[in-house]
Design an enzyme around this catalytic site. Structure first.
Site, PDB file in Angstrom:
ATOM      1  N   SER A  36       0.851  -1.081  -0.030  1.00  0.00           N
ATOM      2  CA  SER A  36       0.087  -0.087   0.074  1.00  0.00           C
ATOM      3  C   SER A  36       0.921   1.101  -0.028  1.00  0.00           C
ATOM      4  CB  SER A  36      -0.842   0.002   1.473  1.00  0.00           C
ATOM      5  OG  SER A  36      -1.506   1.205   1.289  1.00  0.00           O
TER       6      SER A  36
ATOM      7  N   TYR B 157      -1.302  -0.696  10.518  1.00  0.00           N
ATOM      8  CA  TYR B 157      -1.537  -0.921   9.023  1.00  0.00           C
ATOM      9  C   TYR B 157      -0.377  -0.563   8.471  1.00  0.00           C
ATOM     10  CZ  TYR B 157      -3.651  -1.247   4.360  1.00  0.00           C
ATOM     11  OH  TYR B 157      -3.961  -1.380   3.054  1.00  0.00           O
TER      12      TYR B 157
HETATM   13  P1  NDP Z   1     -11.239  -6.263   0.051  1.00  0.00           P
HETATM   14  O1  NDP Z   1     -11.701  -6.061   1.631  1.00  0.00           O
HETATM   15  O2  NDP Z   1     -12.405  -6.078  -0.821  1.00  0.00           O
HETATM   16  O3  NDP Z   1     -10.709  -7.687  -0.166  1.00  0.00           O
HETATM   17  C1  NDP Z   1     -10.015  -8.394   1.051  1.00  0.00           C
HETATM   18  C2  NDP Z   1      -9.802  -9.666   0.754  1.00  0.00           C
HETATM   19  O4  NDP Z   1      -8.962 -10.291   1.621  1.00  0.00           O
HETATM   20  C3  NDP Z   1     -11.048 -10.355   0.445  1.00  0.00           C
HETATM   21  O5  NDP Z   1     -11.014 -11.028  -0.524  1.00  0.00           O
HETATM   22  C4  NDP Z   1     -11.121 -11.350   2.003  1.00  0.00           C
HETATM   23  O6  NDP Z   1     -11.972 -12.503   1.759  1.00  0.00           O
HETATM   24  C5  NDP Z   1      -9.448 -11.519   1.927  1.00  0.00           C
HETATM   25  N1  NDP Z   1      -9.270 -12.017   3.376  1.00  0.00           N
HETATM   26  C6  NDP Z   1      -9.223 -11.294   4.432  1.00  0.00           C
HETATM   27  N2  NDP Z   1      -8.877 -12.127   5.396  1.00  0.00           N
HETATM   28  C7  NDP Z   1      -8.707 -13.279   5.187  1.00  0.00           C
HETATM   29  C8  NDP Z   1      -8.172 -14.537   5.571  1.00  0.00           C
HETATM   30  N3  NDP Z   1      -7.781 -14.587   6.832  1.00  0.00           N
HETATM   31  N4  NDP Z   1      -7.877 -15.463   4.541  1.00  0.00           N
HETATM   32  C9  NDP Z   1      -7.933 -15.400   3.318  1.00  0.00           C
HETATM   33  N5  NDP Z   1      -8.327 -14.399   2.534  1.00  0.00           N
HETATM   34  C10 NDP Z   1      -8.692 -13.408   3.559  1.00  0.00           C
HETATM   35  O7  NDP Z   1     -10.285  -5.253  -0.057  1.00  0.00           O
HETATM   36  P2  NDP Z   1      -9.166  -4.884  -1.201  1.00  0.00           P
HETATM   37  O8  NDP Z   1      -9.520  -5.492  -2.410  1.00  0.00           O
HETATM   38  O9  NDP Z   1      -9.219  -3.437  -1.266  1.00  0.00           O
HETATM   39  O10 NDP Z   1      -7.766  -5.194  -0.604  1.00  0.00           O
HETATM   40  C11 NDP Z   1      -6.844  -6.148  -1.113  1.00  0.00           C
HETATM   41  C12 NDP Z   1      -5.527  -5.703  -0.947  1.00  0.00           C
HETATM   42  O11 NDP Z   1      -5.092  -4.487  -1.232  1.00  0.00           O
HETATM   43  C13 NDP Z   1      -5.290  -5.709   0.701  1.00  0.00           C
HETATM   44  O12 NDP Z   1      -4.227  -6.185   0.946  1.00  0.00           O
HETATM   45  C14 NDP Z   1      -5.044  -4.105   0.925  1.00  0.00           C
HETATM   46  O13 NDP Z   1      -4.286  -4.127   2.164  1.00  0.00           O
HETATM   47  C15 NDP Z   1      -4.441  -3.787  -0.196  1.00  0.00           C
HETATM   48  N6  NDP Z   1      -5.058  -2.273  -0.574  1.00  0.00           N
HETATM   49  C16 NDP Z   1      -6.066  -1.738  -0.784  1.00  0.00           C
HETATM   50  C17 NDP Z   1      -6.377  -0.445  -0.808  1.00  0.00           C
HETATM   51  C18 NDP Z   1      -7.616   0.226  -1.006  1.00  0.00           C
HETATM   52  O14 NDP Z   1      -7.836   1.449  -0.975  1.00  0.00           O
HETATM   53  N7  NDP Z   1      -8.771  -0.799  -1.105  1.00  0.00           N
HETATM   54  C19 NDP Z   1      -5.316   0.552  -0.813  1.00  0.00           C
HETATM   55  C20 NDP Z   1      -3.903   0.020  -0.773  1.00  0.00           C
HETATM   56  C21 NDP Z   1      -3.772  -1.389  -0.674  1.00  0.00           C
HETATM   57  P3  NDP Z   1     -12.599 -13.110   2.650  1.00  0.00           P
HETATM   58  O15 NDP Z   1     -13.261 -12.024   3.733  1.00  0.00           O
HETATM   59  O16 NDP Z   1     -13.859 -13.982   1.979  1.00  0.00           O
HETATM   60  O17 NDP Z   1     -11.571 -14.018   3.153  1.00  0.00           O
END
Ligand code: NDP
Length: 253
Positions: A149, A162
């Site tokens: 990020s 974070y």
């Molecule tokens: P989402 O919340 O849409 O996606 C997060 C994903 O992580 C979900 O698919 C969730 O699936 C999965 N997840 C969470 N916990 C677990 C676990 N214990 N085991 C397996 N899967 C898990 O957010 P984003 O798409 O935005 O996030 C994706 C990445 O991008 C993250 O690492 C985030 O930090 C990073 N990011 C996002 C930004 C933004 O502005 N959105 C900016 C910068 C970085 P489920 O709950 O079904 O397990």
């Protein structure tokens, strides 16, 4: 649709929503077989059906990657199904914001478990297969993309833990890169700015309102923009590695 990734297999964690789901669609549209990993199996099944309807190949793997055994099984199920693993996208993540003073330490633990430990467990299980794929056709190169990020480069008030997890991801990425790059496993970090996903939804109403105030005037990135960046990183020619990519909305300061 193109065939740049024909014959390859990609595993994407956190593929039940947001950036992970978009990345699965994009890599599948370029010919990769994609294993989509997360806890919400209904979402994964719907994604797989959609990718298959578009002519792609996908496998849903329900796993909580904070459990080492489940992260290892997710990699093994992928290799059992497809016979190889060329690309790992460590994307699963959790962002729980708030001040350090008076914080809920449970929120810290949950972020560290997903953003750091889950990434380590998945990487550990995937590395032997990636090292094998880097020696083999069709590409003789393999990829790890760690989704960090902007918060991994810059700290912001209210995002201390974070940022701690994401700057740790950046440090680990560079160290692992030095370890395996001469064996043609490319290890890169992608640092998105604000992306329109469910990421903020796990926060309190007060924090969500604060984020809306801060970003409501800004045109943020779509998950597909980030997926496109990941596709760029993993489709470079064998002699070129994109080690770091900062991808911000144009209007984000
Ligand atoms: P989402 O919340 O849409 O996606 C997060 C994903 O992580 C979900 O698919 C969730 O699936 C999965 N997840 C969470 N916990 C677990 C676990 N214990 N085991 C397996 N899967 C898990 O957010 P984003 O798409 O935005 O996030 C994706 C990445 O991008 C993250 O690492 C985030 O930090 C990073 N990011 C996002 C930004 C933004 O502005 N959105 C900016 C910068 C970085 P489920 O709950 O079904 O397990």
């Amino acid at each position: 649709m193109n065939d740049k990734l024909n014959g390859t297999v990609a595993l994407i964690t956190g593929a039940s929503s947001g950036i992970g789901a978009a990345t699965a669609r994009t890599l599948a549209s370029q010919g990769a077989g994609v294993a989509v990993v997360a806890r919400r199996k209904d979402r994964l099944d719907a994604l797989v059906a959609d990718i298959e309807q578009q002519g792609g190949t996908a496998l849903a793997v329900e796993a909580d990657i904070t459990e080492q055994g489940q992260a290892t099984r997710a990699v093994q199920e992928t290799v059992d199904a497809y016979g190889r693993l060329d690309i790992l996208v460590n994307n699963a993540g959790l962002m729980l914001l708030g001040p350090v003073v008076g914080a809920d330490a449970g929120a810290w633990d949950r972020m560290i478990a997903v953003n750091v430990q889950g990434l380590l467990y998945t990487t550990d299980a995937a590395l032997p297969h990636l090292l094998d794929a880097a020696q083999a056709a069709p590409r003789q190169v393999a990829d790890i993309v760690n989704v960090s990020s902007l918060a991994g480069r810059r700290s912001f008030g209210g995002a201390g833990v974070y940022s701690l997890t994401k700057s740790g991801v950046n440090a680990f990425t560079e160290s692992l890169r030095q370890e395996v790059t001469q064996r043609h496993v490319r290890v890169g970090v992608l640092e998105p700015g604000s992306v329109d996903t469910e990421l903020a939804s796990h926060n309190t109403a007060e924090i969500r309102d604060d984020m809306i105030d801060r970003y409501h005037d800004m045109e943020t990135l779509a998950p597909e923009d980030v997926a496109d960046s990941i596709a760029y990183m993993v489709t470079r020619p064998r002699h070129m590695a994109v080690n770091e990519l900062l991808a911000l909305p144009t209007e984000q300061v």
